[in-house]
Write a protein that holds these residues in place. Structure first.
Motif, PDB file in Angstrom:
ATOM      1  N   CYS A  91       0.844  -1.196   0.000  1.00 24.69           N
ATOM      2  CA  CYS A  91       0.000   0.000   0.000  1.00 24.69           C
ATOM      3  C   CYS A  91       0.878   1.244   0.000  1.00 24.69           C
ATOM      4  CB  CYS A  91      -0.904   0.023   1.238  1.00 24.69           C
ATOM      5  SG  CYS A  91      -2.189  -1.237   1.239  1.00 24.69           S
ATOM      6  N   MET A 144      -3.341   5.570   7.816  1.00 23.08           N
ATOM      7  CA  MET A 144      -3.296   4.115   7.690  1.00 23.08           C
ATOM      8  C   MET A 144      -1.856   3.611   7.717  1.00 23.08           C
ATOM      9  SD  MET A 144      -4.573   1.700   4.524  1.00 23.08           S
ATOM     10  CE  MET A 144      -6.304   2.157   4.694  1.00 23.08           C
ATOM     11  N   ARG A 147      -0.312   3.590  11.132  1.00 18.51           N
ATOM     12  CA  ARG A 147      -0.744   2.490  12.018  1.00 18.51           C
ATOM     13  C   ARG A 147       0.000   1.192  11.728  1.00 18.51           C
ATOM     14  NH1 ARG A 147      -5.961   4.807  10.946  1.00 18.51           N
ATOM     15  NH2 ARG A 147      -6.391   3.232   9.356  1.00 18.51           N
ATOM     16  N   LEU A 161       0.761  -3.677   7.334  1.00 18.16           N
ATOM     17  CA  LEU A 161      -0.554  -3.169   7.703  1.00 18.16           C
ATOM     18  C   LEU A 161      -0.991  -3.698   9.070  1.00 18.16           C
ATOM     19  CD1 LEU A 161      -3.012  -3.240   4.646  1.00 18.16           C
ATOM     20  CD2 LEU A 161      -2.088  -1.243   5.818  1.00 18.16           C
ATOM     21  N   ASP A 164      -6.239  -4.773  12.014  1.00 18.51           N
ATOM     22  CA  ASP A 164      -7.578  -4.245  11.730  1.00 18.51           C
ATOM     23  C   ASP A 164      -7.684  -3.769  10.291  1.00 18.51           C
ATOM     24  OD1 ASP A 164      -8.035  -4.742  14.376  1.00 18.51           O
ATOM     25  OD2 ASP A 164      -8.721  -2.725  14.875  1.00 18.51           O
ATOM     26  N   ASP A 165      -6.687  -3.012   9.828  1.00 23.19           N
ATOM     27  CA  ASP A 165      -6.723  -2.496   8.453  1.00 23.19           C
ATOM     28  C   ASP A 165      -6.630  -3.629   7.444  1.00 23.19           C
ATOM     29  OD1 ASP A 165      -6.920   0.245   9.114  1.00 23.19           O
ATOM     30  OD2 ASP A 165      -4.766   0.344   9.502  1.00 23.19           O
ATOM     31  N   CYS A 168     -10.079  -5.398   7.458  1.00 22.91           N
ATOM     32  CA  CYS A 168     -11.086  -4.504   6.864  1.00 22.91           C
ATOM     33  C   CYS A 168     -10.963  -4.502   5.346  1.00 22.91           C
ATOM     34  CB  CYS A 168     -10.922  -3.080   7.395  1.00 22.91           C
ATOM     35  SG  CYS A 168     -11.552  -2.826   9.063  1.00 22.91           S
ATOM     36  N   GLY A 169      -9.738  -4.407   4.857  1.00 25.78           N
ATOM     37  CA  GLY A 169      -9.538  -4.378   3.413  1.00 25.78           C
ATOM     38  C   GLY A 169      -9.978  -5.665   2.734  1.00 25.78           C
TER      39      GLY A 169
END
Length: 253
Positions: A91, A144, A147, A161, A164-165, A168-169
């Motif tokens: 990302c 993001m 984190r 990552l 949680d991220d 979620c993704g």
């Protein structure tokens, strides 16, 4: 800046179908499947994906780009199994994509622009590398990336990552056209103690496919069932209803 037309054309013909070489870079791009000079290809695909992630992560770290590892390799870094799938994902912010592409070219890797406008692609050790600007229809942000946790990916430490991220993704991306629960279930199992599931539920909303996945996780005892306010929440009423259904009916004389 002009490019050598012949070199660009031959590299484009050698590239994956449906992709075009991204503009930029003074030197001709490397051919697909490029690997760092002097490196031999790993023996199997899982190890190849891991080695590709390490090479790209090291390149991005060296140049100081804000980024975070995502996908199955991120799950592996958080303690998931080594069943790495398809590619290595990173990302970055959209505004950093051009500089990241230049860094990959400098490292001898090709950079392609696919039809989708939310990522660019590269190749390393014959494995796909996805450089993602959006995660589940939300732009990658500095918040993001801040984190992200610095974790070892095999022998290379890099930003990964946050759990949680990551979840979620993966879950928010489910739809009628893309609903591979089998790929995400092992990741959810492996990371369940590290994830704030109430937060993930709030982010994913009440869309049908994510809701179905949460229901599956509940039935498999991966997560705690969420209280359903649409049903009666008074235990005495539910118990009375069950007793009434189970009691034998009296026959009329």
């Amino acid at each position: 800046m002009t490019r050598n037309g012949g070199d660009a054309a031959s590299a484009r013909r050698a590239g994956p179908p449906g992709l075009r070489l991204a503009a930029g870079g003074a030197e001709p791009p490397a051919l697909p499947g490029a690997r760092p000079k002097g490196q031999h290809p790993p023996p199997d695909q899982g190890q190849a994906i891991l080695e590709a992630a390490k090479q790209v992560g090291a390149l991005l770290k060296r140049k100081g780009h804000p980024f975070a590892l995502a996908g199955s390799v991120a799950a592996y870094a958080h303690g998931g199994n080594a069943n790495l799938r398809h590619d290595a994902d990173f990302c970055v912010r959209r505004e950093d994509a051009g500089a990241v592409a230049d860094t990959l070219r400098e490292g001898g890797l090709p950079v392609y622009t696919p039809p989708e406008d939310w990522l660019i692609k590269s190749k390393c050790f014959d494995q796909d590398i996805d450089i993602i600007f959006e995660l589940a229809h939300e732009p990658v942000s500095l918040e993001m990336l801040a984190r992200a946790e610095e974790l070892p990916v095999d022998s290379v430490r890099m930003p990964v990552l946050a759990p949680d991220d990551l979840l979620c993704g993966l879950i928010a991306a489910f739809s009628e056209h893309h609903c591979d629960f089998g790929a995400v279930l092992p990741i959810a199992r492996a990371l369940r103690e590290k994830v704030d599931w109430e937060h993930v539920r709030r982010v994913c909303g009440d869309e049908p496919m994510p809701a179905a996945f949460f229901f599956l996780l509940e039935r498999l005892n991966v997560i705690t069932p969420q209280q359903d306010t649409r049903r009666s929440t008074r235990p005495n009423e539910r118990q009375g209803a069950r007793q009434e259904r189970n009691e034998p009916r009296e026959e009329r004389p």
